[in-house]
Design a protein around this motif. Sequence first.
Motif, PDB file in Angstrom:
ATOM      1  N   UNK A 127       8.782   5.417  19.105  1.00  0.00           N
ATOM      2  CA  UNK A 127       8.469   6.486  18.163  1.00  0.00           C
ATOM      3  C   UNK A 127       9.318   6.343  16.895  1.00  0.00           C
ATOM      4  N   UNK A 128      10.593   6.010  17.056  1.00  0.00           N
ATOM      5  CA  UNK A 128      11.463   5.820  15.900  1.00  0.00           C
ATOM      6  C   UNK A 128      11.004   4.626  15.069  1.00  0.00           C
ATOM      7  N   UNK A 129      10.606   3.544  15.728  1.00  0.00           N
ATOM      8  CA  UNK A 129      10.144   2.350  15.025  1.00  0.00           C
ATOM      9  C   UNK A 129       8.845   2.642  14.282  1.00  0.00           C
ATOM     10  N   UNK A 130       7.954   3.418  14.888  1.00  0.00           N
ATOM     11  CA  UNK A 130       6.718   3.804  14.214  1.00  0.00           C
ATOM     12  C   UNK A 130       7.026   4.646  12.981  1.00  0.00           C
ATOM     13  N   UNK A 131       8.028   5.496  13.067  1.00  0.00           N
ATOM     14  CA  UNK A 131       8.437   6.292  11.916  1.00  0.00           C
ATOM     15  C   UNK A 131       9.000   5.439  10.800  1.00  0.00           C
ATOM     16  N   UNK A 132       9.793   4.430  11.172  1.00  0.00           N
ATOM     17  CA  UNK A 132      10.341   3.523  10.166  1.00  0.00           C
ATOM     18  C   UNK A 132       9.213   2.775   9.462  1.00  0.00           C
ATOM     19  N   UNK A 133       8.200   2.347  10.215  1.00  0.00           N
ATOM     20  CA  UNK A 133       7.051   1.672   9.601  1.00  0.00           C
ATOM     21  C   UNK A 133       6.315   2.598   8.630  1.00  0.00           C
ATOM     22  N   UNK A 134       6.164   3.854   9.024  1.00  0.00           N
ATOM     23  CA  UNK A 134       5.496   4.821   8.147  1.00  0.00           C
ATOM     24  C   UNK A 134       6.268   5.054   6.860  1.00  0.00           C
ATOM     25  N   UNK A 135       7.579   5.200   6.984  1.00  0.00           N
ATOM     26  CA  UNK A 135       8.413   5.396   5.800  1.00  0.00           C
ATOM     27  C   UNK A 135       8.372   4.151   4.919  1.00  0.00           C
ATOM     28  N   UNK A 136       8.383   2.979   5.549  1.00  0.00           N
ATOM     29  CA  UNK A 136       8.323   1.732   4.796  1.00  0.00           C
ATOM     30  C   UNK A 136       7.010   1.617   4.021  1.00  0.00           C
ATOM     31  N   UNK A 137       5.908   1.966   4.647  1.00  0.00           N
ATOM     32  CA  UNK A 137       4.617   1.928   3.966  1.00  0.00           C
ATOM     33  C   UNK A 137       4.571   2.942   2.823  1.00  0.00           C
ATOM     34  N   UNK A 138       5.124   4.134   3.047  1.00  0.00           N
ATOM     35  CA  UNK A 138       5.149   5.150   2.000  1.00  0.00           C
ATOM     36  C   UNK A 138       6.002   4.752   0.816  1.00  0.00           C
ATOM     37  N   UNK A 139       7.173   4.179   1.091  1.00  0.00           N
ATOM     38  CA  UNK A 139       8.054   3.744   0.008  1.00  0.00           C
ATOM     39  C   UNK A 139       7.421   2.579  -0.743  1.00  0.00           C
ATOM     40  N   UNK A 140       6.723   1.697  -0.032  1.00  0.00           N
ATOM     41  CA  UNK A 140       6.042   0.587  -0.695  1.00  0.00           C
ATOM     42  C   UNK A 140       4.959   1.099  -1.645  1.00  0.00           C
ATOM     43  N   UNK A 141       4.207   2.089  -1.197  1.00  0.00           N
ATOM     44  CA  UNK A 141       3.183   2.681  -2.060  1.00  0.00           C
ATOM     45  C   UNK A 141       3.828   3.346  -3.273  1.00  0.00           C
ATOM     46  N   UNK A 142       4.952   4.017  -3.051  1.00  0.00           N
ATOM     47  CA  UNK A 142       5.659   4.656  -4.158  1.00  0.00           C
ATOM     48  C   UNK A 142       6.155   3.617  -5.162  1.00  0.00           C
ATOM     49  N   UNK A 143       6.706   2.520  -4.680  1.00  0.00           N
ATOM     50  CA  UNK A 143       7.167   1.438  -5.560  1.00  0.00           C
ATOM     51  C   UNK A 143       5.988   0.881  -6.341  1.00  0.00           C
ATOM     52  N   UNK A 144       4.855   0.685  -5.669  1.00  0.00           N
ATOM     53  CA  UNK A 144       3.663   0.160  -6.337  1.00  0.00           C
ATOM     54  C   UNK A 144       3.253   1.042  -7.505  1.00  0.00           C
ATOM     55  N   UNK A 145       3.173   2.353  -7.264  1.00  0.00           N
ATOM     56  CA  UNK A 145       2.717   3.239  -8.320  1.00  0.00           C
ATOM     57  C   UNK A 145       3.755   3.391  -9.425  1.00  0.00           C
ATOM     58  N   UNK A 146       5.044   3.358  -9.086  1.00  0.00           N
ATOM     59  CA  UNK A 146       6.069   3.445 -10.134  1.00  0.00           C
ATOM     60  C   UNK A 146       5.998   2.229 -11.048  1.00  0.00           C
ATOM     61  N   UNK A 147       5.872   1.037 -10.455  1.00  0.00           N
ATOM     62  CA  UNK A 147       5.782  -0.169 -11.273  1.00  0.00           C
ATOM     63  C   UNK A 147       4.475  -0.172 -12.067  1.00  0.00           C
ATOM     64  N   UNK A 148       3.401   0.309 -11.448  1.00  0.00           N
ATOM     65  CA  UNK A 148       2.111   0.364 -12.137  1.00  0.00           C
ATOM     66  C   UNK A 148       2.184   1.291 -13.348  1.00  0.00           C
ATOM     67  N   UNK A 149       2.847   2.437 -13.203  1.00  0.00           N
ATOM     68  CA  UNK A 149       2.934   3.399 -14.304  1.00  0.00           C
ATOM     69  C   UNK A 149       3.911   2.956 -15.373  1.00  0.00           C
ATOM     70  N   UNK A 150       4.890   2.144 -14.991  1.00  0.00           N
ATOM     71  CA  UNK A 150       5.894   1.726 -15.982  1.00  0.00           C
ATOM     72  C   UNK A 150       5.357   0.651 -16.936  1.00  0.00           C
ATOM     73  N   UNK A 151       4.282  -0.024 -16.569  1.00  0.00           N
ATOM     74  CA  UNK A 151       3.725  -1.063 -17.443  1.00  0.00           C
ATOM     75  C   UNK A 151       2.869  -0.497 -18.550  1.00  0.00           C
TER      76      UNK A 151
END
Length: 63
Positions: free
Chosen positions: A39-63
Amino acid sequence: MSPEWKYALITFGIGCLIVILEWHMAGKKKEGVTWTDKQRIRGILGVSAGVSALVYFIVLLSD
């Protein structure tokens, strides 16, 4: 490869490395990998996917 994808994949890769380390450490325990560990590992994967999406949109908006 566009910079948005590059940074998002790097972020997700770091999250996957953390998951691998967590799985390895949980497997070393006397009881092995328990349901709580999964359950903890699944949570880490979820947070990792969410942070990756956040990084994607931040970089997308900064260009």
